[in-house]
Design an enzyme around this catalytic site. Sequence first.
Site, mmCIF file in Angstrom:
data_model
loop_
_atom_site.group_PDB
_atom_site.id
_atom_site.type_symbol
_atom_site.label_atom_id
_atom_site.label_comp_id
_atom_site.label_asym_id
_atom_site.label_seq_id
_atom_site.Cartn_x
_atom_site.Cartn_y
_atom_site.Cartn_z
ATOM 1 N N LYS A 1 -7.736 78.850 -45.431
ATOM 2 C CA LYS A 1 -9.123 78.652 -45.874
ATOM 3 C C LYS A 1 -9.346 79.337 -47.219
ATOM 4 C CE LYS A 1 -13.869 79.893 -44.526
ATOM 5 N NZ LYS A 1 -14.693 80.597 -43.489
ATOM 6 N N ASP B 1 -18.948 82.269 -50.317
ATOM 7 C CA ASP B 1 -19.753 81.512 -49.360
ATOM 8 C C ASP B 1 -21.183 82.036 -49.363
ATOM 9 O OD1 ASP B 1 -20.726 79.960 -47.313
ATOM 10 O OD2 ASP B 1 -19.855 81.188 -45.727
ATOM 11 N N LYS C 1 -27.264 82.596 -46.546
ATOM 12 C CA LYS C 1 -27.040 83.845 -45.830
ATOM 13 C C LYS C 1 -28.027 84.912 -46.312
ATOM 14 C CE LYS C 1 -21.968 83.495 -45.309
ATOM 15 N NZ LYS C 1 -21.822 83.699 -43.862
ATOM 16 N N ASP D 1 -13.939 85.374 -48.207
ATOM 17 C CA ASP D 1 -13.893 84.149 -47.407
ATOM 18 C C ASP D 1 -12.736 83.239 -47.810
ATOM 19 O OD1 ASP D 1 -15.024 83.127 -45.146
ATOM 20 O OD2 ASP D 1 -16.501 81.894 -46.166
ATOM 21 N N ASP E 1 -23.509 76.750 -43.247
ATOM 22 C CA ASP E 1 -22.681 77.952 -43.269
ATOM 23 C C ASP E 1 -21.435 77.785 -42.400
ATOM 24 O OD1 ASP E 1 -22.037 80.477 -44.133
ATOM 25 O OD2 ASP E 1 -23.287 81.532 -42.669
ATOM 26 N N GLU F 1 -18.978 75.954 -43.293
ATOM 27 C CA GLU F 1 -18.201 75.231 -44.300
ATOM 28 C C GLU F 1 -16.701 75.338 -44.099
ATOM 29 O OE1 GLU F 1 -17.145 79.014 -45.162
ATOM 30 O OE2 GLU F 1 -19.176 78.377 -44.658
ATOM 31 N N ARG G 1 -14.755 75.374 -41.413
ATOM 32 C CA ARG G 1 -14.132 74.423 -40.483
ATOM 33 C C ARG G 1 -14.092 73.017 -41.081
ATOM 34 N NH1 ARG G 1 -18.298 75.975 -35.969
ATOM 35 N NH2 ARG G 1 -18.048 77.869 -37.191
#
Length: 342
Positions: free
Chosen positions: A232, A237, A244, A255, A314, A316, A318
Amino acid sequence: MTSAKPPVFANADAAAIDLHVLDQDTCEDWLAAAPAMTANWARTNGFRGAIGQVVVVPAPDGQPAQVLVGYGRAADRARKRFNLAAAVPSLPKGIYRLAEGVAEADRAAESLGWLLAQYRYDRYKSGGDADTHLVAPEGVDAARIEALAAGEFLTRDLINTPAGDMGPDELEAAARDLADQHKASCTVIQDEDLLQQNLPMIHAVGRASDRRPRLINIKWGNSGPTLTLVGKGVCFDTGGLNLKPGSSMALMKKDMGGAANVLGLAHMIMALNLPVRLRVLIPAVENSVSANAFRPGDVLTARNGLTVEINNTDAEGRLVLADALALAAEDTPDLLISMATL
């Protein structure tokens, strides 16, 4: 890009200070058999052999003659790893050699721990180089341990770099540098080409940022089982339109930790010339907020044809991993490993 110098062992011929690594349960027996000056010095300094304890025994000129390092009890060590490394911050500057106390079966792990303890992230400040070095212990494959530590250093550097200096462009540059180092191929599918090549969810997540989304693809090796690593690479993010709160956003430079880990692992595999056919896939994006951001309630179509309703932007990671994993599965690798952040 990286800040930390490659971790290496000291030259085997270097003048080195002896390290006596002492188990807590047998420490007093060792002191009883040691020269009186050494034993008295250790006892005066409260040395009992606990993990991380260090006593420097001086020579007549005041320089270290030898160093006693606590190794704790076997039960303590079983619950931890890299126990010798706990002493490294307390050691004076110098080169060290294991004189006794670490079983042959544990020397590789303890040597790796020592090298990892040398890590410094000093890209933005002058922190100085690590100043405690170890001669590779007898029986340890020094090149292998150095390769493992270098892969870990790469991973840490990538994750520690703030998102302002580690966006999709910079992550791609790090991947290309790694590929060049090991004579691997590195190709990138970027921006609108993601749609043309059926990677729509990677595009959807990253399209709101002016740091364009992409899929990084490294290939190395010509024989052996096929191994694909998918990491990933969400370089920052915000949470997207489901923004967030500030407290949750503070560490979102990490992230892309999955991408950093697969690059570090890929370095280890290639540096050790393992007999595999390696592929590394990294969807590199920034999940930002703008007029063209993907929205809660949108329905996206993934690479494999499945539709995905977005309940929260949020989620994102996956989404980008789903497209990358679908692509990876098309080659039916013998082993497929996916690394995310959480």
